[in-house]
Scaffold this motif. Sequence first.
Motif: not given
Lengths: 115, 113
Positions: B32, B36, B46, B51, B93, B96-101, B103
């Motif tokens: 994903y 920005y 954003f 995806r 992203r 396997g992680t939900a929110s670790k981005l 940059f």
Amino acid sequence: EPEVTQTPSHQVTQMGQEVILRCVPISNHLYFYWYRQILGQKVEFLVSFYNNEISEKSEIFDDQFSVERPDGSNFTLKIRSTKLEDSAMYFCASSGVRPTLGEQFFGPGTRLTVL
Amino acid sequence: GESVGLHLPTLSVQEGDNSIINCAYSNSASDYFIWYKQESGKGPQFIIDIRSNMDKRQGQRVTVLLNKTVKHLSLQIAATQPGDSAVYFCAERVRGTASKLTFGTGTRLQVTL
């Protein structure tokens, strides 16, 4: 238009002191995040928070850091004993849906300077 | 809210022209991606996301292209305007992680009149 707010805009502290950075996420959002950006470097994920608990955290988010949602509107980041290398811009963000299905709205940031 | 460092790559574009900002990502497991925009004194904003099961997505005046083969992401801005001047960075992203981005470093877009 609803927005994320952060206070203070600039915090200066002495090394070893505790600081609390405050954020007011958008009111109907459910997911909350903290990021930091050291001057000249990339934005780095610190932690995500949902349903009153930490969802995920990075390696940076060690025992010196904690987050809390003390009431229905605030989301705080505490650094217990600040170090020089904690000097950075700290951004709070929130999102209303599952993290990857909706955009994260960022606040303007708090610049933390540790002397 | 400066996100700029001393050595950000800069893209200079004339008003009305199209802009293309590129980003190389390193993790083939990333699924994903987000672009920005960050203006001086503000937090990241954003722009558009995509995806990994897509290779193109369009928004209002913006298009994101994803090339998984070479792990490359681009942001195209049509008819660039002075208000588009900002630092742009991509984030990924890891699956396997939900929110670790993670940059990227960012590109400064300068729109000249």
